[in-house]
Each structure stands twice: as structure tokens, then as C-alpha cells.
Write a protein that holds these residues in place. Structure first.
Motif, mmCIF file in Angstrom:
data_model
loop_
_atom_site.group_PDB
_atom_site.id
_atom_site.type_symbol
_atom_site.label_atom_id
_atom_site.label_comp_id
_atom_site.label_asym_id
_atom_site.label_seq_id
_atom_site.Cartn_x
_atom_site.Cartn_y
_atom_site.Cartn_z
ATOM 1 N N LEU A 41 -0.047 6.326 -4.659
ATOM 2 C CA LEU A 41 0.712 5.746 -3.558
ATOM 3 C C LEU A 41 1.216 6.907 -2.728
ATOM 4 O O LEU A 41 2.004 7.735 -3.190
ATOM 5 C CB LEU A 41 1.891 4.907 -4.097
ATOM 6 N N PRO A 44 4.497 7.666 3.216
ATOM 7 C CA PRO A 44 4.102 7.542 4.618
ATOM 8 C C PRO A 44 4.445 8.778 5.438
ATOM 9 O O PRO A 44 3.810 9.059 6.443
ATOM 10 C CB PRO A 44 4.897 6.346 5.120
ATOM 11 N N SER A 49 3.065 12.222 -3.508
ATOM 12 C CA SER A 49 2.429 10.947 -3.832
ATOM 13 C C SER A 49 2.680 10.600 -5.297
ATOM 14 O O SER A 49 2.933 11.488 -6.107
ATOM 15 C CB SER A 49 0.939 11.040 -3.557
ATOM 16 N N ASN A 56 -3.445 -0.125 -6.283
ATOM 17 C CA ASN A 56 -3.987 -0.256 -4.932
ATOM 18 C C ASN A 56 -5.122 -1.267 -4.870
ATOM 19 O O ASN A 56 -5.213 -2.058 -3.940
ATOM 20 C CB ASN A 56 -4.479 1.105 -4.429
ATOM 21 N N ASP A 59 -3.699 -4.792 -5.336
ATOM 22 C CA ASP A 59 -3.070 -5.239 -4.085
ATOM 23 C C ASP A 59 -4.120 -5.678 -3.062
ATOM 24 O O ASP A 59 -4.006 -6.740 -2.457
ATOM 25 C CB ASP A 59 -2.245 -4.094 -3.453
ATOM 26 N N THR A 60 -5.125 -4.811 -2.903
ATOM 27 C CA THR A 60 -6.155 -5.089 -1.906
ATOM 28 C C THR A 60 -6.882 -6.395 -2.197
ATOM 29 O O THR A 60 -7.023 -7.258 -1.331
ATOM 30 C CB THR A 60 -7.186 -3.935 -1.888
ATOM 31 N N ASP A 254 -5.519 0.143 8.401
ATOM 32 C CA ASP A 254 -4.507 0.250 7.352
ATOM 33 C C ASP A 254 -4.156 1.704 7.065
ATOM 34 O O ASP A 254 -2.997 2.032 6.799
ATOM 35 C CB ASP A 254 -5.006 -0.411 6.055
ATOM 36 N N ASN A 259 -0.517 3.620 7.962
ATOM 37 C CA ASN A 259 -0.137 4.751 7.114
ATOM 38 C C ASN A 259 -0.190 4.456 5.620
ATOM 39 O O ASN A 259 0.489 5.102 4.833
ATOM 40 C CB ASN A 259 1.270 5.260 7.484
ATOM 41 N N ASP A 260 -0.994 3.456 5.224
ATOM 42 C CA ASP A 260 -1.147 3.169 3.797
ATOM 43 C C ASP A 260 -2.432 3.832 3.311
ATOM 44 O O ASP A 260 -3.459 3.184 3.143
ATOM 45 C CB ASP A 260 -1.192 1.647 3.588
ATOM 46 N N GLY A 263 -3.915 2.454 -0.159
ATOM 47 C CA GLY A 263 -4.584 1.154 -0.036
ATOM 48 C C GLY A 263 -5.876 1.275 0.745
ATOM 49 O O GLY A 263 -6.910 0.701 0.374
ATOM 50 N N SER A 264 -5.833 2.059 1.817
ATOM 51 C CA SER A 264 -7.011 2.267 2.640
ATOM 52 C C SER A 264 -8.126 2.945 1.853
ATOM 53 O O SER A 264 -9.307 2.590 1.957
ATOM 54 C CB SER A 264 -6.601 3.100 3.850
#
Lengths: 293, 367
Positions: A41, A44, A49, A56, A59-60, A254, A259-260, A263-264
Motif C-alpha cells: 500500500l 499517496p 509503503s 490489493n 480490493d480490485t 487509478d 494516486n493508488d 491497486g493500480s
């Protein structure tokens, strides 16, 4: 295959080095970085991290917006591949029959191929512009209030049209050369055996085009999935809002708008797996595919 | 089965190139016609016009009593065998044979029966499930033949069907095609540039040159009475010797060389004399000369081919070249001078200007 012998055993590797370096720096390193980032994670504001394991990905894959984008991408890909292949095939069949001025006729049809995707997107956007677009004008005169970027359906419509338009010349070139490699005497034998030209096309010409068609199908799927980034970006003008976008564009939105980065990255890893599967599928099919003569 | 009539058929390509210059042929029902000529003589074009694969620029083509000028190839009731076989690569042998029948709405059981019968005739029954690329050249050739015979058409059209086969297979297939055609009695037009194939297959030969008919006739007629120097040199191997001769104060002399003794009474002052290599007899020393032609030939080369030898020589030192056929066992030396003779009835005379055959030599008494 001819084996070339080098007296110096290091020389062949040295010759390969520049290419390998490019692959490593621009493909392998980012890919590894993406896989690594997908497990973290990212703060931002860039302050370190945290390792989150498969969070991730979880979540996605459970995100309803991601599911919606995936669904749209699927529909988009099917539509783009279908229309760009079928229209190109139709044009190629017609162009193959042209005898007088065949050369210039074909060149004109291939011309669009020379246009870069962002330029094609830009042209498409201009043609469908809310205020000055002639095609918007045309739609309005037909009673359709076309609003790109406002109505999701209209946005998707323009994306598909532009993407199809851009891809037709590529398919056209391949289909045309495929058609020209069907032996003339086979066509003539068919003309003696079968009265209907349409039936002849589907029973003789089309099966002989199948290897070309299958290759193009893979190319078109890849194109619709990845290469349409520029078109999508121009149509939604960098701010999709509730407009439909493709998975690749969502990675960008994203990661760089939202700024993720974690996740991106997870999303791009999923895409990597998808490409991998597609490639395996393609090679399997090509191996099994009949190659004529 | 049907007759085929060509009536002053012409083919003019773009740029005013006339490939076929007004050809008329009446082909009888069940006849085997061979169109023969060098490449570019228009024989394939003519065949393709009968098939409907080329437009007819002018003239008429009738199959049976039906004018087919504007009829689609599929509706002409003909079947064609192509030089490169033109099999459908994606279909099994069975489907290659059945394709033309399926498209004509023939019942499945009937198709099956016809395909199996044709496969049996051509001995390709065991390959029915294979794809063309799994077959050898000879087998593909048979499939191409099979595709023609299952259709039971009015006519077979063959476009150099044997030229992609090796020599041995070609001889074998030649005999089989002949036999097949005799059994089926289907009118056939066969195009070839191979004079041997033409001679062995044809009921009647059509010799074509530059888009025109040079001669039509049975193989033996064409061989024995060639209508022109073109036919004379094209049919027969080795080719007929063609010797230009002119009348001088001393009698008839070859244009190049000497030592020829030939005498006829004629108003013409020049001829081309045609002599088949096998009609030239090699005489022993002091043998008497009969009526006809005699000459002295200087041997320049010998080609033994087993049963016989071809002797190359010249009429006198450095004169016109001639070829003789001699028994294989006899030995000849380079530089040796041979006395040769041809009987009067074996001599062909052609007009020097037009190349056409002249009146019979028997009508011209020796002077």
C-alpha cells in the motif's frame, strides 16, 4: 536452420546485449516493479509503503466499479474485433475483384493505417465534437442528440466507431493478401463446381482464409484491449467521470489520477496474466491450426 | 454427353492482343480432341473459353445444341481437370469429389454412391478421408480426375493435366485417361504442348499456332500429311528435316550444302523439302538409287538411345543439318560420309513462302 559458428564464444552474446538491455530496462524491470508494488500500500504523498499481501487484489476483484469496467472492456473488445474484422473482410473481398486501377484503390483504403492512434482518436473526437463535429450534426438531423462525454452510451459508441475505423486498414491489408494467396485455379474449380458466388465464398474462400482470420482475431483482441488507450483518453478527455473506460485506462486513472499505485499495480498484474493466457492460447491454436500447403 | 461446336471463336485481350483468331471446330459426341501447340498458341485460352472461365470476344460456342457464350461455368455441364489439380486443400478427398454434386442438390445417397464408384475406378478408395496435402502427386491427379467423373458431365476439359507428373507416371496416367474416356464415352477436349501425349490420346488432333488452327486430323493423318512446315516440325520426334531447295541451271540444289540428287518437274522455282528421319535410308556402297531423293551426308554426331541411334549430319561439308534414324547396333564415325535415300512417296513438299503443303509429289513426274 543454418548454424553460424563464431570463433569467439562471447561475441554472439555481446551482439545480443543491446536488445536484451532494452527488454530488461523497459519491460522486465517495470513488470517486476509492478508485481512488487501490487503487494504494497503506497503512501499517496510518497512517504514509504506498507506490505499488505493480496489485499490489493482482493480490493480490485471485489470492487463493483472494476467489474463494470471489465464488463465494458469485454463488450468493447468483442464489438471492435467483430466490426473491424468483418468490415475489413468485406472491403478486401470487394477490392480483390477490382481490376482497373486496383493499385491506387487499395492504397487509398490502406491510408488510414498510417495514422497514429492518438491522431485517429483526435480526429474521431473532432468529428463527434459537441459544437463543431459534423457527425454530431448529422446525428442531430436524424433526431439523435449525440452527447459524447455526457451520455455513457454515446461515449462508448464514439469509442467503438473510432477504434474500429482505426483498425480496419490493418485487417484489410492482411485479408487482401490472404485472398490473393488463394490459388486462382482453386477459385476456378469452385466456379465450375458451384453456381452461387456467396456459397463459393463461404465454402471455399473463407476456410482458406481461416489462418489469416485467426491471426487477425488475436491481433484485434490485443488491439482493443491495450492499443485503444489513446482513443479512450481523447474521447473522455482524461476525466472519465461516469463514462465507460477500458481496463488499461483504469490502470492509468487509478494510479496517476487516484494516486493508488498499489491497486493500480494489482490491476496491471491481472492484465499481465490475461495477456499471458491469450498468448498461450494463441500458440496452442496456431500449432493445431491446419496450414495449407 | 454432347457435341461441342466452336464457330469462329475469337479472344482479344486488353491492348488489342488477339490470342485466339477465329477458330472453328466441330467436335462430335464422345470424341477425344487434343489441342496441341507451343506455349502461347492460344490452346489454354480456347479451352478456358469453352469452360466459361474466359469471356468470348466474338464467335459462338455450343455445347450440344445450347449456345453457352453467356452461361456460367457451373451451368455448362462440363468438368475440368487443372494442371496443378486445383483440389480444395481444406476438404477431404471425399468432399473434394462430393462438393460439385452437393451444390447441385443431388441426394446424399446418390452422392455417396457416385463418389465411391469413382474412387473405385481410380483406385483412391483408401484415401477418401485424407486431405490433398497428404497425397502424392499421382494420387492428387487421380482425385482431380475423380472430381470430374463423379459429375457425369457432357464434356471433360483437360488443361495439361499430366505436366506436373514425372515421366513414368505420365505414361501410366496417359493410358488410364485414354481407357477411362473410351469406357465413359464422354466428349473430351485435352490441351497439351507434348506432341507424344497428343498423338497417343487423340481421336483427332488440332494443331494450333499463334491463335490459329494449322491442321485438324487424326494423329496418323497429321503425322503423314502435315499441312504446313509448322505442323511438320512440331509433330514427330526427332522433328522432320526441312530442307529449303531451289531450282538452278544444274537442277534442284539445297540452299545450303550440296550432294543432293533430287529431280521433279514443277513450275515452282523453290520448295521446302520435308523428310522424316526414319524415312531416310542409309545405303550400302554402290546400292542403286530408286525414284526419289538421294544425298551424301557428312556425319557430325551420333546419339545412341538404345534400340536406335540418331545420326546428326550435314548435306556436304558445312551444309544444311539433317537427322537420320539408324539401327542402334550399327557404328558410325564422325566425318564419315553416308549415302542416303528417301522413297518418292515419303517426300513432303512445302511452299517456300507460305510454308503450306504442296500438291502430292506423285503428281510431279521426275524430269
Amino acid at each position: 536452420m543454418k548454424r553460424v559458428q563464431y570463433s569467439n564464444p562471447i561475441l554472439p552474446y555481446a551482439l545480443l546485449l543491446p536488445q536484451l538491455a532494452i527488454v530488461a530496462v523497459f519491460f522486465l524491470w517495470p513488470a517486476v516493479e509492478a508485481v512488487r508494488a501490487s503487494f504494497y500500500l503506497e503512501d499517496p504523498f510518497g512517504f514509504g509503503s506498507t506490505f499488505v499481501g493480496l489485499e490489493n487484489f482482493k480490493d480490485t476483484l471485489t470492487n463493483s466499479q472494476y467489474a463494470r469496467t471489465a464488463r465494458f472492456t469485454l463488450i468493447f473488445t468483442v464489438l471492435v474485433a467483430f466490426f473491424s474484422l468483418s468490415i475489413a473482410l468485406l472491403l478486401a473481398v470487394k477490392a480483390d475483384k477490382v481490376i482497373r486501377g486496383a493499385g491506387s484503390y487499395r492504397t487509398l483504403l490502406m491510408w488510414v493505417y498510417a495514422i497514429a492512434p492518438p491522431v485517429a482518436g483526435l480526429l474521431g473526437v473532432m468529428l463527434f465534437d459537441q459544437h463543431i463535429g459534423p457527425l454530431t450534426e448529422l446525428a442531430r438531423s436524424l433526431g439523435w442528440n449525440l452527447q459524447v462525454g455526457v451520455t455513457p452510451f454515446d461515449t462508448a459508441f464514439v469509442m467503438v466507431i473510432t477504434a474500429v475505423w482505426k483498425q480496419i486498414p490493418v485487417n484489410f491489408i492482411f485479408f487482401l493478401s490472404g485472398l490473393q494467396s488463394v490459388p486462382k485455379s482453386v477459385q476456378e474449380a469452385a466456379a465450375i463446381d458451384c453456381r452461387s458466388g456467396t456459397r463459393r465464398f463461404w465454402t471455399v474462400t473463407f476456410p482458406l482464409l481461416a489462418p489469416t482470420g485467426f491471426f487477425l482475431l488475436i491481433i484485434n483482441i490485443t488491439y482493443a484491449l491495450f492499443d485503444t488507450f489513446g482513443i479512450v483518453d481523447l474521447v473522455v478527455k482524461g476525466e472519465p467521470g461516469n463514462n465507460p473506460i477500458t481496463l488499461v485506462y483504469k490502470v492509468f486513472v487509478d494510479g496517476f489520477r487516484g494516486n493508488d499505485l498499489g491497486g493500480s499495480s494489482a490491476q496491471s498484474v491481472i492484465l499481465m496474466v490475461l495477456v499471458f493466457l491469450l498468448t498461450v492460447f494463441q500458440f496452442r491454436m496456431i500449432e493445431r491450426r491446419v496450414h495449407y500447403n | 454427353m454432347a457435341s461441342i461446336t466452336l464457330n469462329t471463336v475469337r479472344k482479344i485481350y486488353a491492348g488489342n492482343v488477339e490470342a485466339v483468331k477465329g477458330i472453328s471446330i466441330d467436335i462430335e459426341d464422345g470424341e477425344f480432341i487434343v489441342l496441341v501447340g507451343p506455349s502461347g498458341c492460344g490452346k489454354s485460352t480456347l479451352l478456358r473459353m469453352v469452360a466459361g472461365l474466359e469471356d468470348i470476344s466474338s464467335g459462338e460456342i455450343l455445347i450440344g445444341d445450347r449456345l453457352v457464350n453467356k452461361v456460367e461455368p457451373a451451368d455448362r455441364d462440363i468438368a475440368m481437370v487443372f494442371q496443378n489439380y486445383a483440389l480444395y486443400p481444406h476438404m477431404s478427398v471425399y468432399n473434394n469429389l462430393a462438393y460439385g454434386l452437393k451444390n447441385r442438390g443431388i441426394a446424399k445417397s446418390e452422392i455417396d454412391q457416385r463418389v465411391r464408384k469413382a474412387a473405385e475406378i481410380l483406385e483412391i478408395g483408401e484415401y477418401l478421408d485424407r486431405k490433398p496435402r497428404q497425397l502424392s502427386g499421382g494420387q492428387r491427379q487421380r482425385v482431380a480426375m475423380g472430381r470430374a467423373i463423379v459429375r457425369e458431365p457432357s464434356a471433360f476439359l483437360f488443361d495439361e493435366p499430366l505436366s506436373n507428373l514425372d515421366a513414368k507416371l505420365r505414361v501410366q496416367m496417359r493410358m488410364e485417361i485414354k481407357k477411362l474416356q473410351r469406357d465413359l464415352k464422354t466428349t473430351s477436349i485435352y490441351v497439351t504442348h507434348d506432341q507424344l501425349e497428343a498423338m497417343t490420346l487423340a481421336d483427332r488432333l488440332v494443331v494450333l499456332n499463334k491463335g490459329q488452327v494449322e491442321q485438324i486430323g487424326s494423329p496418323m493423318e497429321v503425322y503423314e500429311k502435315p499441312a504446313s512446315t509448322f505442323v511438320a516440325s512440331f509433330i514427330g520426334s526427332p522433328a522432320m528435316n526441312l530442307i529449303p531447295m531451289k531450282k538452278t541451271a544444274l537442277g534442284w540444289e539445297p540452299e545450303q550444302g550440296d550432294g543432293v540428287n533430287f529431280d521433279i518437274r514443277s513450275d515452282a522455282s523453290e520448295f521446302i523439302v520435308g523428310l522424316r528421319p526414319e524415312d531416310l535410308e542409309i545405303l550400302g556402297d554402290g546400292a542403286p538409287l530408286g525414284a526419289g531423293l538421294a544425298a551424301k551426308v557428312v556425319v557430325t554426331g551420333v546419339e545412341p538411345v538404345g534400340a536406335e541411334s540418331y545420326i546428326h549430319g550435314t548435306l556436304g561439308e558445312g551444309g544444311q543439318e539433317v537427322i537420320l534414324r539408324a539401327a542402334g547396333k550399327q557404328h558410325y564415325d564422325i566425318g564419315q560420309v553416308l549415302s542416303i535415300a528417301a522413297k518418292q512417296e515419303k517426300i513432303h513438299l512445302f511452299n517456300r513462302q507460305t510454308g503450306k503443303r504442296e500438291e502430292e509429289i506423285s503428281a510431279l513426274q521426275p524430269a
